[in-house]
Design a protein around this motif. Structure first.
Motif, PDB file in Angstrom:
ATOM      1  N   CYS A  39       1.674   1.415  -2.997  1.00  0.00           N
ATOM      2  CA  CYS A  39       0.974   2.102  -4.744  1.00  0.00           C
ATOM      3  C   CYS A  39       1.005   3.483  -4.089  1.00  0.00           C
ATOM      4  O   CYS A  39       0.993   4.284  -4.801  1.00  0.00           O
ATOM      5  N   ILE A  40       1.040   4.405  -3.219  1.00  0.00           N
ATOM      6  CA  ILE A  40       0.678   5.457  -2.312  1.00  0.00           C
ATOM      7  C   ILE A  40       2.227   6.099  -2.432  1.00  0.00           C
ATOM      8  O   ILE A  40       1.307   7.264  -3.742  1.00  0.00           O
ATOM      9  N   VAL A  87       0.866  -1.539   0.140  1.00  0.00           N
ATOM     10  CA  VAL A  87      -0.034  -0.124  -0.499  1.00  0.00           C
ATOM     11  C   VAL A  87       0.816   1.318   0.166  1.00  0.00           C
ATOM     12  O   VAL A  87       0.643   2.146  -0.358  1.00  0.00           O
ATOM     13  N   ASP A 138      -4.946   0.683  -6.176  1.00  0.00           N
ATOM     14  CA  ASP A 138      -5.004   0.999  -4.525  1.00  0.00           C
ATOM     15  C   ASP A 138      -6.582   0.355  -4.010  1.00  0.00           C
ATOM     16  O   ASP A 138      -6.103  -0.593  -2.991  1.00  0.00           O
ATOM     17  N   THR A 146       1.392   6.787  -6.926  1.00  0.00           N
ATOM     18  CA  THR A 146       0.550   7.574  -7.287  1.00  0.00           C
ATOM     19  C   THR A 146       0.937   8.910  -6.928  1.00  0.00           C
ATOM     20  O   THR A 146       0.733   9.565  -8.314  1.00  0.00           O
TER      21      THR A 146
END
Length: 340
Positions: free
Chosen positions: A250-251, A247, A312, A254
Motif C-alpha cells: 500500500c505504501i 502495508v 491504508d 501510494t
C-alpha cells in the motif's frame, strides 16, 4: 589541512607525493575503499604492490606495535618510485603512532594513507590531520556523484560520445545506484560500446544497468496503473510468497500514484512534474510513468489517492479482515478505474 570535496576529487586523481599523508574518512565503506584505491593507484601505479612499494597495516596490528608505521615509511625497497604506507580502518587508539610518524616524516619517505569510518570533530585523528601543515583530511559524503565525477568516470572508461539525454539518464542512475554498482555499469557500457562509433543512447544505458531489487513491486504497480486487472491476483501471490506485506504494498502504491499525480498536475507538463519527484524516478521508469500519468489525468489520480488512503487506514486498524485480500480488492478497483 581540510580538503574541500571539489579539491579532494582533484587530489585523489593526482595526489601530491610531497605531502606527508592523507586521511580519508566517512560513513560509507564502499566510497572510502574506492577513493583510497584511486589514491594508491595514482601514487604507486599498477605494479606498486608487486614491487613492494605499498605496505598495508591493520589498525589492530599498529595498536600492538606502534613502531610499524615508522618502519614502513622509512624502509627503502629494491624498486624505485613513490611508496605508500596504508593504515586501514584506523581509530583514535592508533592516533599517537600516526602522529609520531607524521612528525618524523621527511621528503622521500612513504606517503601515509589512513582510512577510517565516520569521525566526529573531536576525533584525535581528524584534529591531527586537519591541523597538520603538510597532510590532508578529506571527508567522503554519501551524496550522489556530480556531473564532473560522472564525466571523469566516463573518460576513464573511454566512453566519450554522450548526448545530453544520455548524460541525464546516467545522472539519474548515479542517484539510485551505489558507487561501486555505478562504476561497474560505466565499465560495462564501455565494453558494450567497444567498436561502436555511434553516440551512447538511453537504450544502451538500459541494457547495461543492473536490475533493481524492487522490480517485482514495480511490476505490480505498473499492472495496476495500466489497468491490467486480470494480472493482479497472480503477481500478488508471488509478492506475498516473497514476504512483501500488504502495508508495504500500500505504501509503494501510494508513493507511485503520488508521483503520477505530481506529473499530471504540473503546470509545465508531466515531464517537469516527474523531474521534481523525490526520491527521483529511476531513469528506466520515466517514460512508462509519464505514459501512465497522461492516461490517468489529475482527477482520477486524486480519486485513486483517496482510495489508497482509506485502504491504508483499514490495514492499520484492528480489522480482522485478511490484509492481502483488502489490498487486492483496492488494487483491482484502481485498475478498473483506469479502464472506464
Amino acid at each position: 589541512m581540510k580538503l574541500a570535496p571539489k579539491d579532494a576529487r582533484a587530489f585523489f586523481a593526482k595526489p601530491d607525493p610531497t605531502r606527508a599523508g592523507l586521511l580519508i574518512y566517512g560513513p560509507d565503506a564502499m566510497r572510502i575503499a574506492m577513493r583510497r584505491q584511486e589514491v594508491i593507484a595514482a601514487l604507486v601505479g599498477p605494479q606498486g604492490e608487486e614491487e613492494m612499494r605499498l605496505t598495508r597495516i591493520l589498525s589492530s596490528d599498529l595498536r600492538k606495535d606502534p613502531a610499524m608505521l615508522m618502519d614502513a615509511i622509512k624502509a627503502q625497497g629494491f624498486f624505485p618510485g613513490a611508496r605508500v604506507a596504508f593504515v586501514e580502518d584506523a581509530t583514535d587508539t592508533v592516533a599517537k603512532a600516526i602522529d609520531a610518524a607524521l612528525k618524523d616524516w621527511r621528503q622521500g619517505d612513504a606517503t601515509i594513507l589512513v582510512t577510517c569510518g565516520q569521525l566526529t570533530p573531536r576525533s584525535a585523528l581528524r584534529k591531527m590531520f586537519e591541523a597538520h601543515n603538510n597532510a590532508y583530511a578529506a571527508a567522503i559524503y554519501t551524496d550522489p556523484p556530480g556531473r564532473d565525477e560522472i564525466e571523469a568516470e566516463l573518460r576513464k572508461a573511454g566512453v566519450t560520445d554522450i548526448p545530453p539525454d544520455a548524460m541525464g539518464d546516467l545522472m539519474d542512475l548515479g542517484r539510485v545506484l551505489e558507487p561501486g554498482d555505478f562504476r561497474q555499469t560505466v565499465e560495462k557500457l564501455s565494453l558494450y560500446k567497444h567498436g561502436d562509433t555511434t553516440p551512447v543512447t538511453s537504450d544502451d544505458i538500459t541494457n547495461c544497468a543492473p536490475a533493481t531489487s524492487e522490480a517485482s513491486l514495480d511490476d505490480a504497480l505498473d499492472i495496476v496503473a495500466e489497468g491490467r486487472f486480470q494480472e493482479i491476483g497472480p503477481i500478488l501471490t508471488k509478492l506475498e510468497a516473497q514476504g512483501v506485506a500488504a502495508v508495504r504494498l500500500c505504501i509503494g502504491a501510494t508513493q507511485h500514484f503520488r508521483k503520477l499525480h505530481l506529473a499530471a498536475s504540473d503546470p509545465k507538463g508531466p515531464d517537469a512534474g516527474i523531474a521534481r519527484a523525490r526520491p527521483p524516478v529511476p531513469y528506466k521508469r520515466k517514460d512508462r510513468m509519464l505514459r501512465q500519468a497522461r492516461a490517468w489525468g489529475t482527477y482520477k489520480l486524486e480519486t485513486a489517492l483517496r482510495l489508497l488512503t482509506d485502504t491504508d487506514l483499514q490495514l492499520r486498524s484492528a480489522s480482522t479482515a485478511p490484509q492481502m485480500a483488502l489490498m487486492e480488492r483496492a488494487l483491482i478497483r484502481l485498475a478498473m478505474m483506469n479502464r472506464r
